[in-house]
Design an enzyme around this catalytic site. Structure first.
Site, PDB file in Angstrom:
ATOM      1  CG  PHE A  97      -1.928  -1.105   1.202  1.00 61.12           C
ATOM      2  CD1 PHE A  97      -2.928  -1.123   0.248  1.00 61.12           C
ATOM      3  CD2 PHE A  97      -1.872  -2.134   2.119  1.00 61.12           C
ATOM      4  CE1 PHE A  97      -3.875  -2.147   0.218  1.00 61.12           C
ATOM      5  CE2 PHE A  97      -2.813  -3.159   2.100  1.00 61.12           C
ATOM      6  CZ  PHE A  97      -3.812  -3.169   1.141  1.00 61.12           C
ATOM      7  CD  GLU A  98      -1.156   5.515  -2.917  1.00 59.79           C
ATOM      8  OE1 GLU A  98      -1.842   4.763  -3.631  1.00 59.79           O
ATOM      9  OE2 GLU A  98      -1.019   6.715  -3.157  1.00 59.79           O
TER      10      GLU A  98
END
Lengths: 322, 254, 322, 254
Positions: free
Chosen positions: B50-51
């Site tokens: 996840f960024e």
């Protein structure tokens, strides 16, 4: 070493109208929301905001009419509000200036500022309208000392010939963070994801951190691998438990689905958002009064994170359906 | 057992786009359902990213966004945007990225920014977030969207995230040396792209619809000649989706 | 998840002569020295080395004749050997190729490689002979597929007009690290300074880590803020306590002043360094035999770090005077 | 009390170049002695940095190099080269940097690389390390070196770390917008640089030598007209240096 502990009021008073700011956290997580409410209450306006994935932190400021311009990548509170409602309303009505980047290109812009470089190269933006369509024209940029002279420059790598986008560095007047632990001298520890807080802080001339817990400097120095922002980069520390509400703080408390949905519903027009501001921003005389207003001890207990998980697995999250 | 809803069908289709062992970049919403399902079925060795900073979680509860604390359970590293975007995405380690969007055009270009004029839009959306980055830098992308004619135009109003651009070699000509959309999973079917031309074609249509109905609801020319019916979710997949992945009913309405 | 535990021999056998490598650590700290001894013993030659501040790690390889080329910034073991002796001897005799950068520009080159960029801009190198004098000519670069097409490019910033140096990315075949803790799946934890290990690892096609301790993956995942290199970037893990000797490992053991001074004295010519290699590299049949040779349990006890300090405050450090 | 040795004199002179509250970048050797002394005397609020990753230590034992574990005692952050060089040095936060060198020329340019031809040197040194970076990016630099005529030539054989380059505005013309040497502390005295011309002059000569003797041992023209005798170390300074900073006698020979 200097003691940088300040009251919320003292910290907020550092920030003048027209300042450029960035805000720590990510969508519904770890924003210094109590500090933002205080800025609105104090009448700070015309803010220039640099962000990546903002949520109802920036949207609160937009709805309060405190924002002149946003340069960023994203405005939403995840599933709660897939499009930040004030953002949408203000952009559609032409009431704020804005310029669009991607998260990675905003990351690169903050990183450039933090690293003392005038730009960073990125492989993103190529082939996209992020490259082609500018929020402000070259002419507007010339008369705006705060704006970068260009949104982006395309470049051919002198080593490989490949195409790259160069994005201009960001240097803000203020960076506002909320962290789990801070020392009175300004050493900051972040638990869970850092998001982009480190780069945002190092790309700012003045860093103000609100925190869940004030911890002795010596204590934080016992685990130096866990500290994220050095004391000399931080100008003010405010002890403010639950200072991120209605947003979450890993290991401390969860986001507040009821409040986020109330925020979302209130943002449908100026009149209803004014009532939201009246109730939650202008009404309470202090952060403590605000916490009483949102449900006091009982609500805080309901949001409290479970140790070992960092959030509350029992939280009623389907606020949207109620 | 209750038949699969469209949301469930899409989540299962998304999961099937992931091969075991792959490094997967997922955004908020349906992609998370798909990734969590894949991890619990055929792809136990996939790595999820996840960024916001979570690297390889073993989530117990569905996150409301990619920044959610729920993405940190059992995670290998709790990092930040700098590390995920630079050291993993831009360096070319991500094999498949999942994206959504308000408009998806003929060549899989995504608009998450605005409908109408950019400066004075009819509808303003949240913006790229990491979408443009994932679309540019992943090995391949899977796009998920509701299937409505107005959402699938010939050309997006604002090109937020590059797909195959104008088809053919145009993506490479623009300087994007890797990646591109491999599938568009919609509420009606799964669209894929021909090899060199990158023209879209209907690979499968969901149970209850027809290839012709899909074409009718699509705003760009769609070759339906190779389409078959989407393989229905297996009972185990539905079971895991309902009982393990989203028992709170965040996305899946009972 | 895949188990990546290997023996020292299995890990070393991955590395062929002519490979490009970078080595973790900094001057006398946290080098995978046992692995380097094994490479020499296995006859690996013609290595192309990218480094920043190397010490007797790279100097050992140079003295053994295993190195074809060094691109780096510094070769010394702090106070022990203010100039790495084999480095000095080999350069003065024209026996290796070399190119000089500064630490920050080598940092930027590794960072560029780690970040998937073809170059990084830096403000260093301007006005310096680092910019003007190249180790290899443009002609030599053309016939060497491993070399960057240019040492550096000067650039004028398109946003600000300021001058910058662009330095080419590094991507190595191998990155060799020694860390305190690793999981069998390759998740790595580093205690104390990271040095440049993270960027070197992410800029490499294959990462081999020797470690003091193998820890269960689930155990390392309990404190994800402390983990530094993700499992999917690591190809082999070797359990090798005291694998950095004679160099130090924070929280585990100190550098060995006697051995470092012996190394330094032995490096005065080929014949005496051959005797050093014979004794410490070719002699012992295993890492365990090597540890016996340098003094076994007693010596290890003398080097062992004191808990809470990370080094041994009682260590006799004035080896140079004896 | 035993009189100050030259090493001690230099360490005290180095310490005096640091003002309280400053952010200080120090290399291996004498600069560490000076920094540790300053921290224990007039500059308790200084922040010390080492390029290997230690940010603001409260060291108990003298390190043998900037990467030594001894730099981690009481440290605010244990980071790495990336953080120190980028977020602190290149971003312009360092107020004073301490450097050594094999040759120092008229304008405070440093050679730590090679004497003779670069490709086939008579003597090869370790190389820049962080020296070129600190010389370029600190607010000001203090250089420490043995005072010998051959080590202080008119022009360095290899310019590793930029000082005032050719004097005047040449540093700014080369694109280096800040910093420059403020002092060269040697075994014989302290040399400083005139404001606009950046010509060197003798500010002070150490006890036991004369301005003329200093000029004689200097390979470039040295204005000695403004020089006074170096203020001798105070007994407390020597005491702290010997008993607290270097009781092991790593640098200070008893």
């Amino acid at each position: 070493m200097e003691d940088k502990l300040k009251t919320l009021g003292e910290a907020a008073s550092l920030i003048a109208s027209g300042s450029s700011i960035s805000i720590g956290g990510f969508t519904s997580q770890r924003h210094p929301t109590a500090l933002l409410r205080k800025l609105i209450k104090d009448g700070v306006r015309d803010l220039i905001i640099y962000c990546h994935s903002a949520g109802s932190d920036v949207d609160l400021l937009i709805g309060a009419g405190s924002v002149k311009r946003v340069e960023g990548a994203y405005q939403a509170d995840g599933v709660f509000t897939p499009i930040s409602p004030n953002w949408r309303r203000f952009v559609e009505a032409g009431r704020i200036h804005f310029e669009d980047y991607s998260n990675a290109s905003m990351m690169a812009r903050f990183a450039a500022g933090a690293m003392g470089l005038p730009f960073m190269p990125v492989k993103s933006m190529l082939g996209s309208d992020l490259m082609e369509r500018w929020g402000f024209s070259s002419e507007e940029r010339k008369v705006d000392p705060e704006a970068a002279p260009a949104k982006v420059h395309k470049m051919e790598c002198p080593f490989t010939g490949q195409q790259l986008a160069l994005v201009p560095a960001i240097k803000t007047d203020f960076c506002l963070l909320h962290v789990q632990k801070a020392s009175p001298q300004g050493l900051l520890r972040i638990e869970g994801q850092e998001f982009l807080d480190v780069q945002q802080a190092m790309a700012s001339r003045c860093v103000i951190a609100t925190c869940e817990e004030v911890v002795k400097d010596e204590e934080l120095r016992r685990n130096p691998e866990l500290n994220r922002i050095p004391h000399f980069a931080v100008d003010a520390v405010v002890h403010l438990p639950f200072g991120a509400h209605p947003h979450s703080v890993h290991n401390a408390y969860d986001y507040d689905p009821e409040h986020l949905m109330e925020f979302s519903r209130a943002s449908k027009d100026d009149a209803s958002f004014d009532r939201y501001l009246e109730r939650y921003v202008f009404g309470p005389d202090s952060h403590e009064e605000y916490l009483e207003l949102i449900g006091g001890e009982a609500r805080m207990r309901a949001l409290r994170a479970r140790s070992g998980l960092g959030y509350n697995p029992e939280l009623a999250r389907r606020g949207g359906d109620r | 057992m209750r038949a699969a809803s469209t949301t469930e069908l899409m989540a299962v289709a998304a999961a099937r786009e992931i091969a075991d062992g792959e490094i997967v970049f997922a955004g908020t919403g349906l992609p998370m359902l798909g990734a969590m399902l894949a991890q619990r079925t055929h792809a136990p060795n996939m790595t999820l990213l996840f960024e916001a900073g979570a690297i390889d979680p073993r989530m117990l509860h569905l996150p409301m966004s990619v920044g959610d604390s729920r993405t940190l359970v059992g995670v290998a590293q709790a990092a930040g945007l700098f590390e995920v975007f630079n050291y993993i995405l831009q360096s070319g380690r991500v094999e498949v990225g999942f994206l959504g969007g308000a408009q998806i055009d003929r060549y899989g270009n995504i608009n998450s920014t605005a409908v109408g004029d950019y400066h004075h839009p009819d509808v303003r959306f949240p913006g790229s977030g990491g979408s443009a980055d994932v679309a540019t830098l992943s090995g391949r992308t899977v796009i998920m969207a509701p299937h409505e004619r107005r959402r699938l135009p010939e050309r997006v109003d604002y090109l937020t995230s590059p797909g195959w651009l104008e088809g053919g070699e145009s993506r490479v000509r623009a300087g994007i040396l890797t990646g591109g959309p491999s599938a568009l999973v919609t509420t009606m079917g799964v669209i894929r792209y021909r090899e060199a031309s990158h023209e879209p074609y209907l690979d499968s249509f969901h149970p209850g619809t027809t290839p012709e109905a899909v074409r009718e609801e699509t705003g760009f020319p769609l070759d339906i000649s190779d389409s078959t019916e989407t393989l229905a979710p297996a009972p185990e997949e539905l079971e895991i989706l309902r009982r393990v992945v989203d028992p709170e009913g965040i996305f899946i309405k009972p």
